[in-house]
Each structure stands twice: as C-alpha cells, then as structure tokens.
Design an enzyme around this catalytic site. Sequence first.
Site, PDB file in Angstrom:
ATOM      1  NE  ARG A 259     -14.222  21.471  46.657  1.00 59.69           N
ATOM      2  CZ  ARG A 259     -15.142  22.030  47.427  1.00 59.69           C
ATOM      3  NH1 ARG A 259     -14.841  23.090  48.151  1.00 59.69           N
ATOM      4  NH2 ARG A 259     -16.356  21.519  47.478  1.00 59.69           N
TER       5      ARG A 259
ATOM      6  N   GLY B  51       7.622  35.274  51.369  1.00 65.36           N
ATOM      7  CA  GLY B  51       8.443  35.387  50.157  1.00 65.36           C
ATOM      8  C   GLY B  51       7.566  35.400  48.913  1.00 65.36           C
TER       9      GLY B  51
ATOM     10  CG  ASP C   3       6.824  29.587  59.066  1.00 68.87           C
ATOM     11  OD1 ASP C   3       6.670  28.423  59.470  1.00 68.87           O
ATOM     12  OD2 ASP C   3       7.807  29.958  58.404  1.00 68.87           O
TER      13      ASP C   3
ATOM     14  CD  GLU D 289      12.597  25.511  60.876  1.00 70.00           C
ATOM     15  OE1 GLU D 289      11.585  25.783  60.229  1.00 70.00           O
ATOM     16  OE2 GLU D 289      13.531  24.847  60.416  1.00 70.00           O
TER      17      GLU D 289
HETATM   18  P1  ADP Z   1       7.096  31.531  51.584  1.00 72.16           P
HETATM   19  O1  ADP Z   1       6.260  32.163  50.536  1.00 72.16           O
HETATM   20  O2  ADP Z   1       6.474  30.297  52.170  1.00 72.16           O
HETATM   21  O3  ADP Z   1       7.571  32.526  52.627  1.00 72.16           O
HETATM   22  P2  ADP Z   1       9.784  31.626  50.396  1.00 72.16           P
HETATM   23  O4  ADP Z   1      10.248  32.727  51.271  1.00 72.16           O
HETATM   24  O5  ADP Z   1      10.716  30.510  50.148  1.00 72.16           O
HETATM   25  O6  ADP Z   1       8.430  30.942  50.880  1.00 72.16           O
HETATM   26  O7  ADP Z   1       9.403  32.266  48.989  1.00 72.16           O
HETATM   27  C1  ADP Z   1       8.876  31.478  47.944  1.00 72.16           C
HETATM   28  C2  ADP Z   1       9.385  32.010  46.617  1.00 72.16           C
HETATM   29  O8  ADP Z   1       8.950  33.352  46.432  1.00 72.16           O
HETATM   30  C3  ADP Z   1      10.906  32.090  46.490  1.00 72.16           C
HETATM   31  O9  ADP Z   1      11.496  30.877  46.122  1.00 72.16           O
HETATM   32  C4  ADP Z   1      11.056  33.117  45.381  1.00 72.16           C
HETATM   33  O10 ADP Z   1      10.830  32.542  44.110  1.00 72.16           O
HETATM   34  C5  ADP Z   1       9.912  34.073  45.685  1.00 72.16           C
HETATM   35  N1  ADP Z   1      10.411  35.212  46.479  1.00 72.16           N
HETATM   36  C6  ADP Z   1      10.826  35.197  47.759  1.00 72.16           C
HETATM   37  N2  ADP Z   1      11.248  36.413  48.164  1.00 72.16           N
HETATM   38  C7  ADP Z   1      11.114  37.224  47.086  1.00 72.16           C
HETATM   39  C8  ADP Z   1      11.380  38.601  46.845  1.00 72.16           C
HETATM   40  N3  ADP Z   1      11.861  39.393  47.806  1.00 72.16           N
HETATM   41  N4  ADP Z   1      11.104  39.096  45.619  1.00 72.16           N
HETATM   42  C9  ADP Z   1      10.619  38.298  44.655  1.00 72.16           C
HETATM   43  N5  ADP Z   1      10.332  37.001  44.822  1.00 72.16           N
HETATM   44  C10 ADP Z   1      10.564  36.456  46.004  1.00 72.16           C
HETATM   45  O1  F6P Z   2       7.817  28.556  55.634  1.00 75.16           O
HETATM   46  C1  F6P Z   2       7.302  27.345  56.101  1.00 75.16           C
HETATM   47  C2  F6P Z   2       8.429  26.439  56.568  1.00 75.16           C
HETATM   48  O2  F6P Z   2       7.851  25.209  56.944  1.00 75.16           O
HETATM   49  C3  F6P Z   2       9.293  26.997  57.685  1.00 75.16           C
HETATM   50  O3  F6P Z   2       8.717  26.856  58.963  1.00 75.16           O
HETATM   51  C4  F6P Z   2      10.540  26.177  57.514  1.00 75.16           C
HETATM   52  O4  F6P Z   2      11.664  26.814  58.051  1.00 75.16           O
HETATM   53  C5  F6P Z   2      10.659  26.051  56.032  1.00 75.16           C
HETATM   54  O5  F6P Z   2       9.344  26.181  55.512  1.00 75.16           O
HETATM   55  C6  F6P Z   2      11.284  24.769  55.586  1.00 75.16           C
HETATM   56  O6  F6P Z   2      11.417  24.822  54.216  1.00 75.16           O
HETATM   57  P1  F6P Z   2      11.760  23.555  53.303  1.00 75.16           P
HETATM   58  O7  F6P Z   2      10.515  22.737  53.217  1.00 75.16           O
HETATM   59  O8  F6P Z   2      12.129  24.156  51.985  1.00 75.16           O
HETATM   60  O9  F6P Z   2      12.855  22.839  53.989  1.00 75.16           O
END
Ligand code: ADP
Ligand code: F6P
Length: 323
Positions: free
Chosen positions: A21, A104, A127, A222
């Site tokens: 928003r 990520g 997290d 976890e």
């Molecule tokens: P968060 O952003 O909550 O930590 P994730 O680690 O699952 O969640 O990352 C979300 C998305 O970001 C992944 O599904 C992927 O598409 C992208 N991503 C994660 N790590 C990388 C990376 N090292 N390089 C490019 N894209 C990434």
């Molecule tokens: O990154 C946030 C988080 O809630 C982590 O604490 C947990 O391990 C993960 O996402 C769970 O992911 P999903 O919703 O894909 O099971």
Amino acid sequence: MKRIAALTSGGDAPGMNAAIRAIVRTGLDKGWEVFGIRNGYAGLLSENLVQLNARNVGGILQRGGTMLGSARCPEFKTEEGRMKAVRVLRQNEFEALVVIGGNGSQAGAYEISQMGFPVVGVASTIDNDLYGSEMTIGVDTALNIALEAIDRLKVTASSHQRAFLVEVMGRDCGYLALVAGIAGGAEAVIIPEVDTDPEGVAQELRSAYERGKSHALVVVAEGAYYNAERLGLYFQQHRERLGFELRATTLGHVQRGGTPGAFDRLLATRLGAAATEALAQGNQGVLLGLVRGEVAATPLADVVAHKKALDPRLLELVRVLAR
Ligand code: ADP
Ligand code: F6P
C-alpha cells in the site's frame, strides 16, 4: 521514473500488505504508474501483472498475508530464469522493481541489480535473519502470536506440573525462539546456531522443579537439530530414566497468518515509502531496513555477503532468568 513494479516473495509476513500500500500510494503521489506482480518471482516469469491504484490497495493495511500472493520459485535461481525475468521487466517498460521479502528474495534482487536492472529491496520475513535490518516486517506480529501460545501453555503446564516444548518457526535462524523464550519466560531455548545436548535440557527441566517451579517450558526453533520431533522422541525413549514426559506443541504457520500489529504496519509503511523515495533519488541496488531504529539503505551486495548474527548474550540471559 514513470513505471515501477513490486512483488512479495518467499514466506509471507504480516505487514507485507502495508508495504504494498505504501509503495503504491507514494509512487502514485510522484506521478508514477505502479504495478503488482502476483506470486513473487514465479509471477514475474509468467507475466502475472496487475496495475494498482489507490483504491485497490484500500482495506489491506490491517490484513495479514499478501494481496499479491507469494511463492518460492526454483526457476528463478537459474541464470536462464533470471534472464527471462529481466526480459519481462524490460518488455513491460518497467524502470524499477521493488522486492519485498527475506534472505532468498533479496539474493534474487541482488542478482537482478547485477544484470543492470534497478531494484530495491524491502526487508520482510518473520525469521529476522536478514542482514541490513535489525527488525524485519512480520517479526513482531509472529512473536506476539508465539507469546500468546506460550502464555496459554504455561497456564495448563502449571496446573498439571508438566514440562512443555513449543516449536516456533525459524529454518536457519533461532531469533524467534530466543526472544520468544525470553519474553515468554522459558526454562530453556534450543536454536539452530548452537549444538544442544538433550541430557542438558532434561537437567534444566528437572532442576526447575527442584527449585519449586510448577511448570517447565522449552522453546525450540524448527531448524534446530533437536526440534520438537527429535527432542520429543528422545524424551519418550528415555521417559523411565528421566522421570517425566515432555509434551510438544508445534506452532508452525499459525505464526505467519496473524493480523499485523502496530509495529509491523508502521515498519512496513516506512520501509515501503522509503523504497519509492530511494528510487526517486536514483538510489538502487539497496535494501531498505531498520538500522539503529532509523530507516536506512544498505547495499544489496553487503546484504548477501553477510549473515546476521544472533547476540550470544541473549542465550545466557535465558539461563540467568530461568532461576
Ligand atoms: P525468503 O525470501 O523468505 O528467504 P526463500 O529463501 O524461499 O524465501 O526465497 C524466495 C525465492 O527467492 C526463491 O524461491 C527463489 O526464487 C529466490 N531465490 C532464493 N535464493 C536465491 C538466490 N541465491 N539467487 C536467486 N534467487 C534466489
Ligand atoms: O522464512 C519464513 C519461514 O516461515 C521459515 O521460518 C520457515 O522455515 C519457512 O518459512 C516455511 O516455509 P513454507 O511456508 O514454504 O513451508
């Protein structure tokens, strides 16, 4: 700058909607067109776009989750996938992308910025494991949900003189477990960053009873080796010798689905507004986060190069306060 896009990625976090928003309305205020990309990087690859106006981001401030949807997208981790993503952004004449997400997601944002496309990140994950922001969007709400559960478990634990184990989220980071343990008055906290001896935990719980406590509580992240399942099993297998049982409750996604509290709404609004302001000033390739209580931009290069460390003094505080 005329036309920008925003997406939410990774695990959803209460407050993401407030960030969307703020980005939309501050962008409109600058005379820009603002688009949302549905379902994170997956929606970027499939061109799942929606133009956003002031009205269609109305009524979302107080809602958990994300109106844009979120996803984990393995294809985006490949070079081919990222090249396609940048192609889609350019074909749709976007001049910048805002990525709302955690570790990520910001690693992905950094990759896009390295390919010459302007990106800014907004620090969002329950997290709290993202370098460049001492608090991320969603942490405070998730923590309050965990505390509500812990408080209730302590009530029944006291009535029955039982030991309870609560598992909170945190795949690689024990922040939520640690601070929930401190604010919830736990006897022990188990986190992925520190090796745990289950016999040591049993000893902590036994001595809590010996000191006259009517309950004993362990909070575990976890991602710890001795998570609820493993520790629960260990206590079950050694029930006779240990002399008491440990009842486990796993909170899981309950923590992610809450209504954002005041802290998260304000943080998300400030970070979202700062993201458009950064783009307006030509500042890109940065993460907007909270640094020493103020909104600040940290280069995404630094964000991906560092792991956010937990303060080891907090773990010691758990032990001292459990007296
Ligand atoms: P968060 O952003 O909550 O930590 P994730 O680690 O699952 O969640 O990352 C979300 C998305 O970001 C992944 O599904 C992927 O598409 C992208 N991503 C994660 N790590 C990388 C990376 N090292 N390089 C490019 N894209 C990434
Ligand atoms: O990154 C946030 C988080 O809630 C982590 O604490 C947990 O391990 C993960 O996402 C769970 O992911 P999903 O919703 O894909 O099971």
